[in-house]
Design a protein around this motif. Structure first.
Motif, short mmCIF file in Angstrom:
data_model
loop_
_atom_site.label_atom_id
_atom_site.label_comp_id
_atom_site.label_asym_id
_atom_site.label_seq_id
_atom_site.Cartn_x
_atom_site.Cartn_y
_atom_site.Cartn_z
N MET A 1 0.97 -1.19 -0.08
CA MET A 1 0.01 0.13 -0.02
C MET A 1 0.96 1.00 -0.20
N ARG A 2 0.23 2.39 -0.09
CA ARG A 2 0.93 3.69 -0.25
C ARG A 2 0.78 4.30 1.33
N ALA A 3 2.03 5.10 1.50
CA ALA A 3 1.92 5.56 2.91
C ALA A 3 2.85 6.80 2.90
N THR A 4 2.87 7.85 3.63
CA THR A 4 3.49 9.00 3.69
C THR A 4 4.67 9.01 4.51
N LEU A 5 5.65 9.39 4.17
CA LEU A 5 7.06 9.19 4.76
C LEU A 5 7.72 10.67 4.96
N LEU A 6 8.10 10.80 6.18
CA LEU A 6 9.00 12.13 6.61
C LEU A 6 10.20 11.54 6.44
N ASN A 7 11.14 11.96 5.54
CA ASN A 7 12.33 11.64 5.47
C ASN A 7 13.24 12.75 6.08
N GLY A 8 12.80 13.92 6.26
CA GLY A 8 13.60 14.86 6.93
C GLY A 8 13.00 16.19 7.10
N PRO A 9 13.38 17.06 7.86
CA PRO A 9 12.58 18.33 7.82
C PRO A 9 12.30 18.89 6.53
N GLY A 10 10.99 19.28 6.23
CA GLY A 10 10.55 19.69 4.99
C GLY A 10 10.50 18.74 3.88
N ASP A 11 10.80 17.45 4.02
CA ASP A 11 11.01 16.50 3.04
C ASP A 11 10.03 15.39 3.21
N ILE A 12 8.81 15.44 2.43
CA ILE A 12 7.79 14.55 2.69
C ILE A 12 7.60 13.88 1.38
N SER A 13 7.34 12.41 1.40
CA SER A 13 7.07 11.61 0.22
C SER A 13 6.24 10.52 0.27
N VAL A 14 5.54 10.00 -0.60
CA VAL A 14 4.88 8.71 -0.62
C VAL A 14 5.62 7.69 -1.13
N ALA A 15 5.60 6.53 -0.40
CA ALA A 15 6.20 5.39 -0.64
C ALA A 15 5.16 3.92 -0.67
N GLU A 16 5.88 2.86 -1.23
CA GLU A 16 5.10 1.73 -1.12
C GLU A 16 5.53 1.09 -0.02
N VAL A 17 4.98 0.59 1.03
CA VAL A 17 5.19 -0.07 2.23
C VAL A 17 4.27 -1.51 2.35
N GLU A 18 4.66 -2.25 3.43
CA GLU A 18 4.01 -3.43 3.40
C GLU A 18 2.65 -3.14 4.08
N ASP A 19 1.61 -3.89 3.52
CA ASP A 19 0.22 -3.62 4.09
C ASP A 19 0.32 -4.12 5.61
N PRO A 20 -0.66 -3.48 6.36
CA PRO A 20 -0.76 -3.73 7.77
C PRO A 20 -1.38 -5.10 7.87
N ARG A 21 -1.17 -5.59 9.12
CA ARG A 21 -1.57 -7.03 9.35
C ARG A 21 -1.96 -7.21 10.74
N ILE A 22 -2.75 -8.25 10.97
CA ILE A 22 -3.23 -8.23 12.56
C ILE A 22 -1.87 -9.02 13.23
N VAL A 23 -1.50 -8.34 14.22
CA VAL A 23 -0.30 -8.73 14.97
C VAL A 23 -0.78 -9.29 16.47
N GLU A 24 -1.80 -8.67 16.99
CA GLU A 24 -2.47 -9.21 18.21
C GLU A 24 -3.68 -9.66 17.90
N PRO A 25 -4.33 -10.70 18.85
CA PRO A 25 -5.73 -10.85 18.45
C PRO A 25 -6.85 -9.82 19.09
N THR A 26 -6.20 -8.70 19.61
CA THR A 26 -7.25 -7.88 19.80
C THR A 26 -6.99 -6.46 18.66
N ASP A 27 -6.45 -6.62 17.61
CA ASP A 27 -6.13 -5.61 16.59
C ASP A 27 -7.30 -5.80 15.51
N ALA A 28 -7.39 -4.64 14.75
CA ALA A 28 -8.26 -4.58 13.85
C ALA A 28 -7.48 -3.84 12.66
#
Length: 338
Positions: A1-28
């Motif tokens: 999926m796409r997500a925002t990354l703050l690479n440094g002050p004043g430096d924002i970009s969008v990158a492909e990152v891993e999709d979120p997944r259930i880690v704990e049984p109480t997650d959604a």
């Protein structure tokens, strides 16, 4: 999926990152319907707070549940949900006292909400469902996840009540939502400090009776002129700077309370002015989860429309321009379509 990354002050970009997944049984996992940039995100963007780059960023969200853990019972796949800018159990002593932002197991969204999807820990305690919201309500529901809840907290902490004169320090999204809160809680006169025509007009639409361009002691002097020398019965401090806190103190009548919710990055304030005039100072990180059910109902009833603080909407791919627009005060608050 796409997500925002703050690479440094004043430096924002969008990158492909891993999709979120259930880690704990109480997650959604929530597929976001709309995201946004917050004024507090600008602290990192401007380099005022240290962070480890690249950092995922964003903390406001609403959307549709796409997956739940085995121990999630209060929300289900397909539910439209709104959450506060943190996760909480909503069961511990601090949560029961109405301060879920101090939950004993509180977590911030380290993966950031300026993304297509989000893993939400403690889903049952964190998320509030909204049955079949009309599309036009979604911006206001998103606002409830932070800025509306934070403005509401400022008013609650200041003990705003019927017939009062309330002063609002700060004309950003939180200050404007503070105007909404003061109006809903019965304030008779609401005075805000603003020098921007678009923000001033929106403040008046939300219920402000007076808009002043003065700041600091000059603002306090004008408030006293408007109140026969008394000062404001309650003050909402929605900026977080030393100047704003001292302006709030100077504006408040003796014995009143300043509700402060502005993020005080590196701020150290002398308490003597508060002590000398018996001014209370109460507030902090807003327990938005406490207020969400009531705020959502006010939105659904058409009583409040805090989504109007989103005066600019951009696609996630243009997040760098979204940050620039807010940093340069060309936008009050930018919504991000995902």
């Amino acid at each position: 999926m796409r997500a925002t990354l703050l690479n440094g002050p004043g430096d924002i970009s969008v990158a492909e990152v891993e999709d979120p997944r259930i880690v704990e049984p109480t997650d959604a996992v929530v597929r976001l319907s709309l995201s946004c940039v917050c004024g507090s995100d600008l602290h990192n963007y401007r380099g005022r707070r240290q962070f480890k780059a690249p950092q995922r960023i964003g903390h406001e969200f609403c959307g549709v549940v796409s997956e739940v853990g085995d121990r999630v019972t209060q929300v289900k796949v397909g539910d439209f949900v709104v959450g506060p800018f943190f996760s909480c159990c909503n069961k511990c002593d601090n949560c029961r006292a109405g301060f879920q932002s101090a939950c004993r197991t509180v977590q911030m969204f380290a993966d950031g909400c300026q993304a297509e999807s989000l893993r939400v820990p403690q889903a049952d305690g964190t998320l509030v469902t909204v049955a079949d919201p009309a599309p036009e309500l979604i911006p206001s529901l998103l606002a409830c996840s932070d800025v509306m809840g934070t403005g509401w907290h400022a008013a609650k902490m200041a003990n705003v009540g019927p017939g009062q004169t309330v002063a609002v320090v700060g004309d950003g999204a939180v200050g404007l939502c503070g105007v909404i809160a003061a109006k809903q809680l019965g304030a008779e006169r609401i005075i805000i400090s603003s020098r921007y025509a678009d923000r001033s007009a929106l403040a008046r639409d939300f219920g402000a009776t007076d808009v002043l361009t003065e700041r600091g002691e000059e603002f306090a002097d004008r408030v006293r002129e408007l109140t026969d020398g008394r000062g404001a019965d309650a003050v909402l401090e929605c900026v977080g700077t030393e100047q704003a806190l001292l302006q709030a103190c100077a504006t408040a009548r003796p014995g009143s309370i300043v509700g402060f919710v502005g993020v005080p990055v590196g701020v150290k304030v002398e308490l003597e002015p508060f002590f000398r005039r018996n001014i209370g100072l109460r507030g902090g990180m807003a327990p938005v989860r406490e207020y969400l059910p009531e705020l959502i109902e006010l939105v659904r009833a058409g009583t409040i429309d805090p989504g109007r603080v989103f005066d600019v909407t951009m696609p996630l791919a243009e997040v760098a321009e979204a940050y620039k627009a807010m940093d340069e005060r060309r936008a009050i608050k930018v919504a991000l379509t995902v």
